[in-house]
Design a protein around this motif. Sequence first.
Motif, PDB file in Angstrom:
ATOM      1  N   TYR A   1       0.845  -1.193   0.000  1.00  0.00           N
ATOM      2  CA  TYR A   1       0.000   0.000   0.000  1.00  0.00           C
ATOM      3  C   TYR A   1       0.883   1.247   0.000  1.00  0.00           C
ATOM      4  N   THR A   2       0.667   2.128  -0.970  1.00  0.00           N
ATOM      5  CA  THR A   2       1.399   3.394  -1.026  1.00  0.00           C
ATOM      6  C   THR A   2       0.423   4.502  -1.399  1.00  0.00           C
ATOM      7  N   GLN A   3       0.501   5.611  -0.685  1.00  0.00           N
ATOM      8  CA  GLN A   3      -0.425   6.715  -0.942  1.00  0.00           C
ATOM      9  C   GLN A   3       0.042   7.571  -2.110  1.00  0.00           C
ATOM     10  N   LEU A   4      -0.902   7.946  -2.951  1.00  0.00           N
ATOM     11  CA  LEU A   4      -0.629   8.866  -4.054  1.00  0.00           C
ATOM     12  C   LEU A   4      -0.682  10.287  -3.486  1.00  0.00           C
ATOM     13  N   LYS A   5       0.459  10.976  -3.464  1.00  0.00           N
ATOM     14  CA  LYS A   5       0.532  12.258  -2.773  1.00  0.00           C
ATOM     15  C   LYS A   5       0.310  13.465  -3.681  1.00  0.00           C
ATOM     16  N   MET A   6       0.253  13.251  -4.982  1.00  0.00           N
ATOM     17  CA  MET A   6       0.030  14.350  -5.921  1.00  0.00           C
ATOM     18  C   MET A   6      -0.623  13.780  -7.176  1.00  0.00           C
ATOM     19  N   PRO A   7      -1.104  14.643  -8.081  1.00  0.00           N
ATOM     20  CA  PRO A   7      -1.665  14.122  -9.329  1.00  0.00           C
ATOM     21  C   PRO A   7      -0.640  13.269 -10.078  1.00  0.00           C
ATOM     22  N   ILE A   8      -1.111  12.245 -10.757  1.00  0.00           N
ATOM     23  CA  ILE A   8      -0.215  11.314 -11.453  1.00  0.00           C
ATOM     24  C   ILE A   8       0.746  12.049 -12.382  1.00  0.00           C
ATOM     25  N   GLU A   9       0.243  13.079 -13.076  1.00  0.00           N
ATOM     26  CA  GLU A   9       1.060  13.803 -14.047  1.00  0.00           C
ATOM     27  C   GLU A   9       2.210  14.572 -13.394  1.00  0.00           C
ATOM     28  N   SER A  10       2.114  14.834 -12.098  1.00  0.00           N
ATOM     29  CA  SER A  10       3.141  15.634 -11.404  1.00  0.00           C
ATOM     30  C   SER A  10       4.359  14.821 -11.003  1.00  0.00           C
ATOM     31  N   TYR A  11       4.269  13.500 -11.064  1.00  0.00           N
ATOM     32  CA  TYR A  11       5.396  12.655 -10.654  1.00  0.00           C
ATOM     33  C   TYR A  11       6.481  12.657 -11.725  1.00  0.00           C
ATOM     34  N   ARG A  12       7.708  12.976 -11.313  1.00  0.00           N
ATOM     35  CA  ARG A  12       8.853  12.855 -12.220  1.00  0.00           C
ATOM     36  C   ARG A  12       9.472  11.470 -12.109  1.00  0.00           C
ATOM     37  N   ALA A  13       9.658  11.021 -10.860  1.00  0.00           N
ATOM     38  CA  ALA A  13      10.144   9.656 -10.637  1.00  0.00           C
ATOM     39  C   ALA A  13       8.923   8.743 -10.608  1.00  0.00           C
ATOM     40  N   ILE A  14       8.871   7.823 -11.569  1.00  0.00           N
ATOM     41  CA  ILE A  14       7.693   6.962 -11.705  1.00  0.00           C
ATOM     42  C   ILE A  14       7.919   5.671 -10.918  1.00  0.00           C
ATOM     43  N   GLY A  15       7.431   5.657  -9.675  1.00  0.00           N
ATOM     44  CA  GLY A  15       7.567   4.482  -8.824  1.00  0.00           C
ATOM     45  C   GLY A  15       6.480   3.466  -9.111  1.00  0.00           C
ATOM     46  N   PRO A  16       6.567   2.291  -8.480  1.00  0.00           N
ATOM     47  CA  PRO A  16       5.574   1.230  -8.736  1.00  0.00           C
ATOM     48  C   PRO A  16       4.141   1.671  -8.472  1.00  0.00           C
ATOM     49  N   HIS A  17       3.910   2.443  -7.398  1.00  0.00           N
ATOM     50  CA  HIS A  17       2.535   2.843  -7.085  1.00  0.00           C
ATOM     51  C   HIS A  17       1.970   3.799  -8.136  1.00  0.00           C
ATOM     52  N   VAL A  18       2.854   4.592  -8.762  1.00  0.00           N
ATOM     53  CA  VAL A  18       2.392   5.507  -9.816  1.00  0.00           C
ATOM     54  C   VAL A  18       1.975   4.708 -11.059  1.00  0.00           C
ATOM     55  N   VAL A  19       2.780   3.703 -11.403  1.00  0.00           N
ATOM     56  CA  VAL A  19       2.432   2.837 -12.543  1.00  0.00           C
ATOM     57  C   VAL A  19       1.117   2.117 -12.269  1.00  0.00           C
ATOM     58  N   ALA A  20       0.952   1.606 -11.050  1.00  0.00           N
ATOM     59  CA  ALA A  20      -0.297   0.915 -10.697  1.00  0.00           C
ATOM     60  C   ALA A  20      -1.482   1.878 -10.768  1.00  0.00           C
ATOM     61  N   ALA A  21      -1.272   3.125 -10.326  1.00  0.00           N
ATOM     62  CA  ALA A  21      -2.342   4.128 -10.379  1.00  0.00           C
ATOM     63  C   ALA A  21      -2.737   4.421 -11.828  1.00  0.00           C
ATOM     64  N   LYS A  22      -1.748   4.503 -12.727  1.00  0.00           N
ATOM     65  CA  LYS A  22      -2.036   4.735 -14.154  1.00  0.00           C
ATOM     66  C   LYS A  22      -2.873   3.593 -14.719  1.00  0.00           C
ATOM     67  N   LYS A  23      -2.523   2.364 -14.341  1.00  0.00           N
ATOM     68  CA  LYS A  23      -3.278   1.204 -14.829  1.00  0.00           C
ATOM     69  C   LYS A  23      -4.717   1.244 -14.326  1.00  0.00           C
ATOM     70  N   LEU A  24      -4.908   1.689 -13.082  1.00  0.00           N
ATOM     71  CA  LEU A  24      -6.266   1.806 -12.544  1.00  0.00           C
ATOM     72  C   LEU A  24      -7.065   2.847 -13.320  1.00  0.00           C
ATOM     73  N   ARG A  25      -6.422   3.983 -13.597  1.00  0.00           N
ATOM     74  CA  ARG A  25      -7.124   5.055 -14.308  1.00  0.00           C
ATOM     75  C   ARG A  25      -7.504   4.633 -15.721  1.00  0.00           C
ATOM     76  N   GLN A  26      -6.621   3.856 -16.360  1.00  0.00           N
ATOM     77  CA  GLN A  26      -6.915   3.382 -17.714  1.00  0.00           C
ATOM     78  C   GLN A  26      -8.155   2.486 -17.746  1.00  0.00           C
ATOM     79  N   LYS A  27      -8.434   1.833 -16.624  1.00  0.00           N
ATOM     80  CA  LYS A  27      -9.605   0.954 -16.545  1.00  0.00           C
ATOM     81  C   LYS A  27     -10.847   1.686 -16.043  1.00  0.00           C
ATOM     82  N   GLY A  28     -10.712   3.012 -15.859  1.00  0.00           N
ATOM     83  CA  GLY A  28     -11.877   3.805 -15.481  1.00  0.00           C
ATOM     84  C   GLY A  28     -12.055   4.052 -14.005  1.00  0.00           C
ATOM     85  N   TYR A  29     -11.107   3.607 -13.186  1.00  0.00           N
ATOM     86  CA  TYR A  29     -11.216   3.860 -11.763  1.00  0.00           C
ATOM     87  C   TYR A  29     -10.844   5.320 -11.462  1.00  0.00           C
ATOM     88  N   PRO A  30     -11.568   6.004 -10.559  1.00  0.00           N
ATOM     89  CA  PRO A  30     -11.177   7.371 -10.184  1.00  0.00           C
ATOM     90  C   PRO A  30      -9.929   7.343  -9.304  1.00  0.00           C
TER      91      PRO A  30
END
Length: 529
Positions: free
Chosen positions: A423-452
């Motif tokens: 479990y890792t908290q998303l601390k800013m909008p996905i687009e604001s991340y420069r270093a793309i960690g695992p939780h950011v990639v997972a968040a992108k995959k969720l958004r692609q499937k329509g999850y808010p």
Amino acid sequence: FATATRLPGRVHVDVYAMVNFLATIGAIRLIHYTLEDVYRHVLGKEKPDFEMGGIARAWEKGGEELKRLLEYSLSDAQATLELGQVFLPLFRELTKLVGQTLFDVTRMTPGQLVEWLLVREAFGWGELVPPRPKREELDERMEETYVGAYVMEPKRGLHENLVAFDFRSLYPSIIVSHNIDPSTLNCDCCGPEEATVVPELGYRFCRKRKGFVPSILERLIERRAELKKELKRLKPGTPEYLELDSRQMALKIVSNSFYGMFGYAGARWYSKECAESITSLGRHYIHQTIARAEREGMEVVYADTDGLYCKMGEKSRGEILRFLEEVNRELPGVMELELEGFYPRGVFITKKRYALIDEEGRLIVKGLEFVRRDWAAVAKRTQQEVLDAILREGSPKKAAEVIKRVVRELQQGRVDLQDLVIYTQLKMPIESYRAIGPHVVAAKKLRQKGYPVEPGAMIAYVEVKGPGSISDRATPVEDFDPERMEYDANYYIEHQVLPAVMRIMEVLGYREEDLRSPGGEQTKLGRFF
């Protein structure tokens, strides 16, 4: 304050802000600060949970899923109300103490509480309230530094028969006992022999005229001592007991925040000289106590700020208590060294990282990984079992066997999915991340499937086998399909389990290669002699 919702005719009390305040002062320590986790920790109750991604689907589908969503939403409101009822008495007492509104107090930092108390008291004392610093002065203050508390490098390893001492409210008692105040600094009325001279720094503090800040603080300390005596005469859990307990806790919180106020660049009563004098005197007293304990035949294995852990050796408990009395006889003012407790075993790793077991079998853990939120349950559970083996049974060998067993279970695919979720908290909008960690990639995959997916969301993911980097292979737990996916056992061994336990095992003579192999044994040089 700027973003807080104000409701005309109502006081908006934010339970989340209360929890954040209590976490800041260390009154609540959790891995996750979700409503479910806080509710469980404070009240010992469970509440229904609901998958973030299923909310929209349940609303559209209706039926049993919608009913479950409504029950979940109702439980959120009920849990928030119950937590608010627990926390409200404390914040009501803080409100009465500092003289500000409940709306403001629930959103203040500890240092702001101190400042408003001093502002309230200043008129009665004939004190002029200092102005807040302007930008230029604030910038200058922020560049100033000073030496903090003393932290001893521990004697690494497993130790037995320990006793712990700590100074009761070290910094508040130093302020009062040595009259630390901007107005008493380098006074004209006391000569060098009359004033308190700060070790290492040479600052002088007046002994003839009591300062404003220590006078207010002394009154708080005395009032809290009176309340604690009254509490001993009352039955725990009664309304009167709970009211007085909230009052003494409010006094404790504010009293312990005076030092931080002196050192905060934006404070009205900011004083670098006072702040560094407090830490200098703190170092003086802890060094003095360490030296005295060693002269008495105890071995000091660790010390940090206001406390120390010693091996008792041949000393009896009666001798320990006599040592305590002798130290306290020589301490000035309201300063007091207290017996924190006796500990059958403790393992010390580095500064700020150690674990002990007390006489009632409770583990006290400081700075080790299983209090962090970005570790999978398998790592936390393994570390817990390792500490149990070492501290409860005194068996590093059994701890090593625990690790080897978990490594085997991971390699054989026998670990449950819920123990692998990170479990890792998303601390800013996905687009604001420069270093793309695992939780950011997972968040992108969720958004692609329509999850808010919004800032603040807790992203739950699993590392799976496959091509690409660790980040590329982070899969949202909602997408994990055991029929076509396999968790990456090597990742969990090398990046979760072993890092969580190796700091402990290294000080006991084990290496990583000893624990990866089912047949590996401790290979410390001493084994060959």
